[in-house]
Design an enzyme around this catalytic site. Structure first.
Site, PDB file in Angstrom:
ATOM      1  N   ARG A 259       0.762  -1.119  -0.262  1.00  0.00           N
ATOM      2  CA  ARG A 259       0.038  -0.222  -0.038  1.00  0.00           C
ATOM      3  C   ARG A 259       0.755   1.378  -0.003  1.00  0.00           C
ATOM      4  NH1 ARG A 259      -2.541   0.959   5.407  1.00  0.00           N
ATOM      5  NH2 ARG A 259      -1.117   2.436   5.522  1.00  0.00           N
ATOM      6  N   HIS A 263      -3.902   4.527   4.505  1.00  0.00           N
ATOM      7  CA  HIS A 263      -5.064   3.476   4.250  1.00  0.00           C
ATOM      8  C   HIS A 263      -6.286   4.213   3.686  1.00  0.00           C
ATOM      9  CE1 HIS A 263      -7.788   0.418   5.564  1.00  0.00           C
ATOM     10  NE2 HIS A 263      -8.514   1.245   6.251  1.00  0.00           N
ATOM     11  N   TYR A 272       3.176   5.847  11.380  1.00  0.00           N
ATOM     12  CA  TYR A 272       3.614   4.256  11.781  1.00  0.00           C
ATOM     13  C   TYR A 272       4.658   3.504  10.855  1.00  0.00           C
ATOM     14  CZ  TYR A 272      -0.451   3.653   8.955  1.00  0.00           C
ATOM     15  OH  TYR A 272      -1.452   3.758   7.727  1.00  0.00           O
TER      16      TYR A 272
END
Length: 361
Positions: A259, A263, A272
């Site tokens: 990815r 998100h 993160y």
């Protein structure tokens, strides 16, 4: 010591990160360079669509949007391998597969803009596919139920569900594949392993060495695929669909990708993920890989790239304008399509909403 059973998980790849072939047994479809160019063009147009979608959200014209950046080979490979009569049960970011099957960007925008009419796809074969599923993994059960119906009716159709790495840990996923294995159903469960379930990394999402092997316990065929290699994705999907269509049971495919974006537009992956990890993932991304391969075969060049991107920009302008010009539904639509007979309390709310709207005018 006796062994009750033993298993292996095959890994499938044709193109490496530089777009070079790593094996000689090229599938027939991949030998057709015109067809491979068409797949590449859809991958590019999917990325143009994705970029425009994020821009619309940032300017307040969409609600939260789930980007598909980096998933182009996985999604287009799945969609292009299916027959029109098959059924797709997506989650909420498989736009490349849906665009191939007839979903229009304006449909996507209506949905993420808060208008449920976006789920009413206007073109075939998407019209008989399932709507987007934001609740994680519930679409897998929908696909398994469809597969059961196909088997009962004796139809040569296959149900395909798509789920992320995190979603493959949900009970809905396990229930769907277990049911498919127990009943020998024509189901293909595709795990798009993009390494991150929002902020949860793959390494702590599951103790399994591969996510594909989750299908072993269900008695399904399992394979891990380079999800950035559209030739490998398409080949694995075609084989799985043919097995299912011919009555040989279902499959679980793990498409290993990354990815590249957040998100959703409500997320900030920088909180993160390490920048070096993302930078490294860009070296393996699917569009650069296929373009390098096509250029090595003299089937694509910079002039064609610029011309196609110009077409994509015009296409997106038309789709965005169509979305923005769509009239909002009347206020009563909130109430009219949930119950066959509207309960008394909602009848009062409906009447109040109509009176308030009338007073506002």
């Amino acid at each position: 010591m006796s062994i009750a059973a033993s298993f292996e998980i095959e890994y499938l790849q044709y193109l490496d990160a530089d777009g070079k072939l790593v094996r000689k047994d090229l599938p027939e479809f991949a030998k057709n360079l015109d067809h491979m160019v068409e797949l590449y063009k859809l991958m590019v147009s999917t990325r143009v669509f994705d970029t425009k979608s994020i821009a619309l959200q940032r300017t307040g014209k969409l609600g939260t949007y789930a980007s598909c950046l980096g998933h182009e080979a996985a999604h287009v490979g799945v969609g292009s391998s299916m027959k029109p009569e098959d059924v797709l049960a997506p989650s909420y970011r498989e736009y490349g597969a849906q665009l191939y099957r007839g979903v229009q960007p304006r449909d996507v925008y209506m949905y993420w803009g808060g208008d449920e009419r976006g789920n009413d796809y206007q073109k075939e074969p998407a019209r008989h596919d399932f709507a987007w599923s934001v609740p994680i993994a519930t679409q897998c059960l929908h696909a398994a139920g469809s597969a059961l119906a196909f088997k009962i009716r004796g139809e040569k159709r296959v149900a395909v569900c798509m789920i992320g790495d995190g979603g493959s840990s949900k009970a809905d996923f396990y229930g769907a594949i277990n049911f498919a294995g127990a009943r020998d159903l024509p189901l293909v469960a595709v795990i798009v392993n993009n390494q991150w379930a929002i902020s949860v990394p793959r390494r702590i999402q599951s103790g399994a060495k591969t996510l594909a092997q989750k299908g072993i316990a269900a008695g399904l065929f399992c394979i891990q695929v380079d999800g950035n290699d559209i030739i490998a994705v398409r080949k694995a999907m075609e084989d799985a669909l043919e097995r299912a269509r011919s009555g040989k049971g279902g499959s679980v495919l793990e498409l290993v990708t990354y990815r590249l974006g957040d998100h959703t537009t409500a997320d900030d992956a920088r909180r993160y993920r390490e920048a070096d990890e993302v930078k490294d993932a860009w070296t393996r991304e699917p569009i650069k890989r296929l373009r390098a391969y096509l250029e090595s075969k003299k089937a694509w060049d910079e002039k064609k790239e610029e011309a196609w991107k110009h077409e994509c920009d015009e296409w997106m302008d038309n789709e965005v304008n169509s979305y923005l010009e769509t009239k909002a539904q009347p206020i009563e639509a909130i109430f009219d399509y949930t119950f066959a007979e509207l309960p008394a309390d909602l009848q009062k709310q409906r009447a109040l909403a109509l009176s308030l709207e009338k007073g506002a005018h």
